[in-house]
Structure formats: structure tokens, C-alpha cells
Design a protein around this motif. Structure first.
Motif, short mmCIF file in Angstrom:
data_model
loop_
_atom_site.label_atom_id
_atom_site.label_comp_id
_atom_site.label_asym_id
_atom_site.label_seq_id
_atom_site.Cartn_x
_atom_site.Cartn_y
_atom_site.Cartn_z
N ASP A 185 0.89 -1.09 0.15
CA ASP A 185 -0.04 0.00 -0.11
C ASP A 185 0.82 1.13 0.06
OD1 ASP A 185 -2.30 -1.33 0.06
OD2 ASP A 185 -2.70 -1.57 2.05
N LYS B 37 2.21 1.72 -3.53
CA LYS B 37 1.11 2.28 -4.45
C LYS B 37 0.85 3.57 -4.19
CE LYS B 37 -2.27 -0.59 -4.96
NZ LYS B 37 -3.67 -1.15 -4.53
N GLN B 38 0.61 4.17 -3.01
CA GLN B 38 0.40 5.62 -2.67
C GLN B 38 1.55 6.34 -3.14
OE1 GLN B 38 -0.19 5.64 1.43
NE2 GLN B 38 -2.20 4.31 1.51
N VAL C 6 3.72 5.88 -5.82
CA VAL C 6 3.78 5.90 -7.39
C VAL C 6 2.50 6.86 -7.69
CG1 VAL C 6 3.41 4.52 -9.37
CG2 VAL C 6 5.02 3.81 -7.31
N ASP C 7 1.56 6.45 -7.19
CA ASP C 7 -0.11 7.21 -7.48
C ASP C 7 0.17 8.71 -7.24
OD1 ASP C 7 -0.97 4.86 -8.46
OD2 ASP C 7 -2.21 4.56 -6.80
N LYS C 8 0.90 8.96 -6.28
CA LYS C 8 0.99 10.50 -5.99
C LYS C 8 2.27 10.97 -6.79
CE LYS C 8 1.92 13.70 -1.94
NZ LYS C 8 2.13 13.70 -0.50
N ARG D 89 1.28 10.96 -11.45
CA ARG D 89 -0.25 10.83 -11.97
C ARG D 89 -0.14 10.99 -13.49
NH1 ARG D 89 -1.23 15.23 -7.70
NH2 ARG D 89 -2.00 13.96 -5.91
N ARG E 18 0.47 4.95 -17.11
CA ARG E 18 -0.09 3.49 -17.23
C ARG E 18 0.47 2.61 -16.10
NH1 ARG E 18 -0.78 1.84 -23.08
NH2 ARG E 18 -2.12 0.21 -22.10
N THR F 85 -0.24 -0.87 -13.81
CA THR F 85 -0.88 -1.87 -13.07
C THR F 85 -0.16 -2.62 -11.93
OG1 THR F 85 -1.70 -2.43 -15.35
CG2 THR F 85 -2.02 -4.12 -13.69
N TYR F 86 -0.94 -2.71 -10.78
CA TYR F 86 -0.31 -3.29 -9.59
C TYR F 86 -0.80 -4.84 -9.61
CZ TYR F 86 0.49 1.33 -8.35
OH TYR F 86 0.77 2.69 -8.34
#
Length: 273
Positions: free
Chosen positions: A66, A69-70, A72-74, A77, A80, A82-83
């Protein structure tokens, strides 16, 4: 350059491990989220990929998934990504993690990264620009011991053997954990991994064991000699300190045009007229 006119490969990053040998640095932080030279390890890797035109990512996560993921997503943005989650990360190894990515990768060409490798973007440029189908990046300037993944090649740089058990006296060098796998070879690789993982005895195998099995069956892999370019695999606090010595500044995304201008300027400084 090949990938200026062709679709670049997908990036597959294996980041499921605990990194226990880096304790206490990893007691409260994922290994790939440690900072080297002012930039997070995973950020360096993704920015290098973006600099080479790679914009599609598959991240295989497990420990502290988690948090990764947080981050990378932040930080990224719009890319593309996929986790894929390896719920069995504590009892498996990189071979199992790579196998789990097969459904997402399909028949795409991809570059596979170990998430604990920090590297000069020039290494990746050479790899994606290579017209060879299956390529392992090799450093010859390494003292080879049991821990290193060693590679034996012929005089055409075709891989004859690969793995930790390879005789270091016969090896060309160390595989640094960055490889390009062709669209044709990918399904063969995943079939090999799937067959291996049916047995409990192979759950702790590294993905290189599948490469070795493919080589034995006649699949051609080539070695790309990146000796002299900077990279570091970070397994221990000593590795971490060494990486910070090598990579002393934060990462920036550099386009091919910008890199070409930087190289030309460096050449002019080195060879003034």
C-alpha cells in the motif's frame, strides 16, 4: 534509434521483497522507497524509464504494498501502471513474482527490473535500442562470488549459462538485474516459471533459473556489456552507502534530445577544437 519509431517495451518492476538485510533502514520503510542521492529508488527507476520513452508499467508488490502504491500514484499521476500483488512474498522469491505478472504482460515485449537497482539512464537507453531480442545487462568489472548472478557467453555474446551457481572463473561478468524479454520469448518464460512453481522446492527460485532452463532448451539470450556505466544493487547498508556515493544528486527526466545535447557538450569539453 529503434524506439523513436517503434513502440517501446513495457516496464516490469519486481518490488515484493522485505529487504531484511537492509535493517534497520527497512524496518519502517519499503526497500524501494529508500532515498539515494535525494531521490527515492523507485522514482529513479520510473523516471529513467520515462526518459527512454517507456510509459507502461507493471509493479509486482508484496511487503508494504500500500505504501508503494500510494507513492507511485502521488508522484506519477497519469502514467499507465498496473499493480500485481504477491500475497506469498514471505515464502517465495523473484521467480514467483515474475510469474504473477504474466497475465498483465501477455505477449508484450518488456524490460524487467529488480526494484533495488539504481542505474545510469544510459544503461537503459542501450538496452532498449539494442536490436537483439532477449538481452541481459552485464558488468565485467565485478569481483564474482557466490551472491552474484554470473553469466558465461561465447565470443558473440550469446549466453551459455546464467545463475548464481555458475563458475566465476568462466563467467564474463554479473547480470545486474535489468533484462529485455521479447514478445516471442515472454510466453515461453512464463510457461517455464509456471511449471517450476508447481513444485514447493522451486518457490524460492530466482527468475534467472527460468532463463537458464530456456537457454538449455535453445532460446537465445545475448549479453549487453555495460561495464563502466554507473549502477548499484542495494542489498545491505554498505550497498546503500556506496550507492549514495555514486548517485549524489536527485533524478530528473531527460529526453533523448536533451541527452544528446548533454553528450555533445561533454564531448566538446573533452575534445576542444
Amino acid at each position: 534509434m529503434r524506439y523513436e519509431s517503434h513502440r517501446p517495451p513495457m516496464a516490469v518492476i519486481l518490488a515484493a521483497g522485505v529487504g531484511s538485510r537492509l535493517s534497520p533502514l527497512t524496518d519502517k520503510c519499503a526497500k524501494s522507497l529508500l532515498s539515494v542521492g535525494g531521490s527515492v529508488i523507485l522514482e529513479r527507476m520510473i523516471r529513467n524509464c520515462l526518459s527512454c520513452g517507456i510509459s507502461q508499467f507493471v509493479l509486482v508488490l508484496g511487503h508494504r504494498a500500500d505504501e508503494i502504491k500510494q507513492f507511485v500514484d502521488k508522484t506519477f499521476r497519469g502514467i499507465r501502471v498496473t499493480y500485481v500483488i504477491n500475497d506469498r512474498y514471505s515464502e517465495t522469491n523473484t521467480g514467483y513474482s515474475l510469474m504473477l505478472a504474466s497475465a498483465v504482460i501477455g505477449t508484450a515485449e518488456f524490460v524487467k527490473f529488480d526494484a533495488d537497482v539504481v542505474f545510469d539512464v544510459k544503461i537503459l537507453r542501450q538496452l532498449v535500442d539494442s536490436d537483439r531480442s532477449n538481452v541481459l545487462c552485464i558488468d565485467r568489472n565485478i569481483a564474482l562470488e557466490d551472491e552474484e548472478v554470473k553469466v558465461i557467453t561465447d565470443d558473440q555474446m550469446q549466453v551459455l549459462e546464467v545463475g548464481k551457481s555458475v563458475d566465476p572463473k568462466l563467467a564474463l561478468g554479473e547480470s545486474i538485474g535489468i533484462e529485455k524479454i521479447s514478445a516471442k520469448t515472454g510466453p515461453l518464460l512464463f510457461a517455464e516459471l509456471s511449471e517450476m512453481m508447481k513444485s514447493q522446492t522451486h518457490l524460492q527460485d530466482y527468475y534467472e533459473a527460468a532463463y537458464a532452463r530456456l537457454v538449455e532448451k535453445g532460446t537465445v539470450f545475448r549479453a549487453l556489456d555495460i561495464t563502466g556505466l554507473n549502477w548499484a544493487e542495494i542489498d545491505t547498508p554498505e550497498d546503500f552507502a556506496a550507492a549514495n556515493e555514486i548517485f549524489g544528486t536527485p533524478i530528473t527526466t531527460v529526453s533523448r534530445g536533451q541527452q544528446r545535447a548533454l553528450d555533445e557538450a561533454a564531448d566538446k569539453r573533452a575534445n576542444p577544437t
